[in-house]
Write a protein that holds these residues in place. Sequence first.
Motif, PDB file in Angstrom:
ATOM      1  N   TRP A  15       0.819  -1.205   0.000  1.00  0.00           N
ATOM      2  CA  TRP A  15       0.000   0.000   0.000  1.00  0.00           C
ATOM      3  C   TRP A  15       0.864   1.271   0.000  1.00  0.00           C
ATOM      4  O   TRP A  15       0.530   2.261  -0.645  1.00  0.00           O
ATOM      5  CB  TRP A  15      -0.935   0.000   1.213  1.00  0.00           C
ATOM      6  CG  TRP A  15      -2.101  -0.956   1.057  1.00  0.00           C
ATOM      7  CD1 TRP A  15      -2.312  -2.114   1.714  1.00  0.00           C
ATOM      8  CD2 TRP A  15      -3.206  -0.773   0.184  1.00  0.00           C
ATOM      9  NE1 TRP A  15      -3.468  -2.706   1.317  1.00  0.00           N
ATOM     10  CE2 TRP A  15      -4.059  -1.892   0.352  1.00  0.00           C
ATOM     11  CE3 TRP A  15      -3.578   0.208  -0.744  1.00  0.00           C
ATOM     12  CZ2 TRP A  15      -5.241  -2.042  -0.349  1.00  0.00           C
ATOM     13  CZ3 TRP A  15      -4.766   0.034  -1.434  1.00  0.00           C
ATOM     14  CH2 TRP A  15      -5.581  -1.072  -1.250  1.00  0.00           C
ATOM     15  N   ARG A  16       1.989   1.239   0.710  1.00  0.00           N
ATOM     16  CA  ARG A  16       2.872   2.428   0.713  1.00  0.00           C
ATOM     17  C   ARG A  16       3.477   2.662  -0.665  1.00  0.00           C
ATOM     18  O   ARG A  16       3.573   3.798  -1.126  1.00  0.00           O
ATOM     19  CB  ARG A  16       3.977   2.236   1.741  1.00  0.00           C
ATOM     20  CG  ARG A  16       3.510   2.461   3.176  1.00  0.00           C
ATOM     21  CD  ARG A  16       4.700   2.623   4.116  1.00  0.00           C
ATOM     22  NE  ARG A  16       5.557   1.445   4.140  1.00  0.00           N
ATOM     23  CZ  ARG A  16       5.401   0.445   5.008  1.00  0.00           C
ATOM     24  NH1 ARG A  16       4.416   0.473   5.908  1.00  0.00           N
ATOM     25  NH2 ARG A  16       6.209  -0.587   4.982  1.00  0.00           N
ATOM     26  N   ASN A  17       3.869   1.588  -1.346  1.00  0.00           N
ATOM     27  CA  ASN A  17       4.430   1.754  -2.689  1.00  0.00           C
ATOM     28  C   ASN A  17       3.398   2.283  -3.671  1.00  0.00           C
ATOM     29  O   ASN A  17       3.713   3.098  -4.545  1.00  0.00           O
ATOM     30  CB  ASN A  17       4.981   0.419  -3.188  1.00  0.00           C
ATOM     31  CG  ASN A  17       6.213  -0.031  -2.415  1.00  0.00           C
ATOM     32  OD1 ASN A  17       6.889   0.787  -1.784  1.00  0.00           O
ATOM     33  ND2 ASN A  17       6.497  -1.333  -2.448  1.00  0.00           N
ATOM     34  N   LEU A  18       2.137   1.825  -3.501  1.00  0.00           N
ATOM     35  CA  LEU A  18       1.082   2.339  -4.381  1.00  0.00           C
ATOM     36  C   LEU A  18       0.837   3.818  -4.138  1.00  0.00           C
ATOM     37  O   LEU A  18       0.617   4.604  -5.073  1.00  0.00           O
ATOM     38  CB  LEU A  18      -0.203   1.549  -4.168  1.00  0.00           C
ATOM     39  CG  LEU A  18      -0.186   0.091  -4.684  1.00  0.00           C
ATOM     40  CD1 LEU A  18      -1.470  -0.627  -4.280  1.00  0.00           C
ATOM     41  CD2 LEU A  18      -0.041   0.076  -6.187  1.00  0.00           C
ATOM     42  N   ALA A  19       0.909   4.225  -2.845  1.00  0.00           N
ATOM     43  CA  ALA A  19       0.703   5.644  -2.536  1.00  0.00           C
ATOM     44  C   ALA A  19       1.825   6.504  -3.122  1.00  0.00           C
ATOM     45  O   ALA A  19       1.588   7.597  -3.647  1.00  0.00           O
ATOM     46  CB  ALA A  19       0.635   5.826  -1.023  1.00  0.00           C
TER      47      ALA A  19
ATOM     48  N   ALA B  25       3.553   5.745  -5.761  1.00  0.00           N
ATOM     49  CA  ALA B  25       3.392   5.736  -7.214  1.00  0.00           C
ATOM     50  C   ALA B  25       2.353   6.745  -7.666  1.00  0.00           C
ATOM     51  O   ALA B  25       2.508   7.390  -8.706  1.00  0.00           O
ATOM     52  CB  ALA B  25       3.031   4.338  -7.694  1.00  0.00           C
ATOM     53  N   ARG B  26       1.258   6.889  -6.873  1.00  0.00           N
ATOM     54  CA  ARG B  26       0.237   7.876  -7.242  1.00  0.00           C
ATOM     55  C   ARG B  26       0.786   9.295  -7.168  1.00  0.00           C
ATOM     56  O   ARG B  26       0.388  10.156  -7.928  1.00  0.00           O
ATOM     57  CB  ARG B  26      -0.970   7.726  -6.312  1.00  0.00           C
ATOM     58  CG  ARG B  26      -1.717   6.417  -6.489  1.00  0.00           C
ATOM     59  CD  ARG B  26      -3.033   6.455  -5.715  1.00  0.00           C
ATOM     60  NE  ARG B  26      -3.724   5.176  -5.774  1.00  0.00           N
ATOM     61  CZ  ARG B  26      -3.673   4.254  -4.824  1.00  0.00           C
ATOM     62  NH1 ARG B  26      -2.964   4.485  -3.726  1.00  0.00           N
ATOM     63  NH2 ARG B  26      -4.320   3.116  -4.967  1.00  0.00           N
ATOM     64  N   LEU B  27       1.683   9.523  -6.217  1.00  0.00           N
ATOM     65  CA  LEU B  27       2.262  10.865  -6.058  1.00  0.00           C
ATOM     66  C   LEU B  27       3.457  11.096  -7.000  1.00  0.00           C
ATOM     67  O   LEU B  27       4.023  12.189  -7.004  1.00  0.00           O
ATOM     68  CB  LEU B  27       2.719  11.070  -4.613  1.00  0.00           C
ATOM     69  CG  LEU B  27       1.602  11.043  -3.565  1.00  0.00           C
ATOM     70  CD1 LEU B  27       2.212  11.152  -2.164  1.00  0.00           C
ATOM     71  CD2 LEU B  27       0.604  12.161  -3.813  1.00  0.00           C
TER      72      LEU B  27
END
Length: 475
Positions: A7-11, A13-15
């Motif tokens: 979940w941290r990596n996805l966050a 990536a969105r930023l």
Amino acid sequence: MHVRTVWRNLARARLGEPLQRSRDRFEITDDIRVLLAYHRGNVKAVYEELANDAEKAGATPVSLSTLRRAVKRDLTPGDLAGLRTGLPASRSHDPHLRRPPTARNEEWEGDHKQAPVWVWADGRLVKPWVTWFCDCHTGVIMGWAVTPHVPHRGSILAALRSCILRGDTYGPAGGLPTRIRIDRGKDFLSRAVQEALGAFAVQVDVLPPYTAHLKGSIENLNHAATSMFFSKLPRYTKAQKLDTRRRSGEKDPPLTFEGFVERFAKWVHERNTEHKMANYGGLTPLEWWNSEDTPLREVSAEDLHAFLLEGDRSTRIIHGHGIRFKGRDYMAGWMTGRSGTRVHVRFQPHRLEQIEVFDADNRHHLGTAYLADQATDEQIEQVYQARTERARRLRRDLRRAEALRRRRFKPHTTAGPARTDAAMTRQQAVKELRTLRSNRPADDLPPDYMPRRVIPPGRWAVPSTPEPTQPEERT
């Protein structure tokens, strides 16, 4: 990975942030390289200077372990060795390409090597020098020469002679090479060496200065001689140290110069015939040489004796005391009767007790002349014999000439003009007829036919051949 890490990596990536955060690490810059060169590669001294600069600037200094890791990571061993001691140490870490395989006698390399051994010669201890050449393709030591002093052009000419000759004590490897690689030593570049190699059409490749790696075959041979031969001799100058001054075996009795040369010749023979090389399928250098079928360019010993000498540019004159050369007189028996002849002198720089003399007009080799002050009894006797033989030959020629001057006349019992005694006996006539018949083609003429002495012109009418008559016997 854990689900929360996903979940941290996805966050991130969105930023638009990178998935992996890289920490800033210390790296070696050009200024630090200069500091390493300034302190001769001392990492601790560079750390202390960087710490002082950081303290003055109010920054946190880098740790010594971090600096050491950065030096090990960012600098190659060659760069670090070059910053410590210089370019030669840096080149020792560089790989070098192998030359493509050629053939025997295609490439030679030559060099001088000072033996790290004390040898007793002429009443004192010296470290002899070895001048030698090796074949780059087979690894055979072609020839060598040992001198108890600093080598010169004479050492090179003597070594080349032993390389090229194949008979007697030389060989079986020998012949002329196609090219020779040498360094820029003054003795290798001397006029005598260049003329000798140029006379046999041998290409000389002079290497740039300080490029020993470009003649790796002879350099490897120098190292092999040190580790395999010189280090086992008494009075080895690089033996183990017993303390700060003494070395092991430095009180041992040294070898004589003759003993050193004898042992060195034996080692060269063993290396050529018994030392097996892994790069050549376990063959010895001489076996690899004999397996080649490349034709050899051989030179006779007479040509080598003429060209592997240093020439004197001046023209000399044979005078009453021989030939004056370098302030000394040289004498030989063949000089008898040649006083006043213009000659050229060729010599070996390391053997001035004899010289080779050539005619100045046609370059014909006249002979060898020896130092008059050091002439042996045999050489002196040859001079006397040559004089005696020359006098005997001249007296014989003078007697024959005097006999020709004596004209014989016929005896007279009555008054009359003097007539030469030209009459022939029967034996003389028969002998001359046989000689004339042997010089003419065989035909059907009778054996007692007297041929005409003068051939008549073509417009004359030649009479028929008369019947031969028997010559009358003189009374």
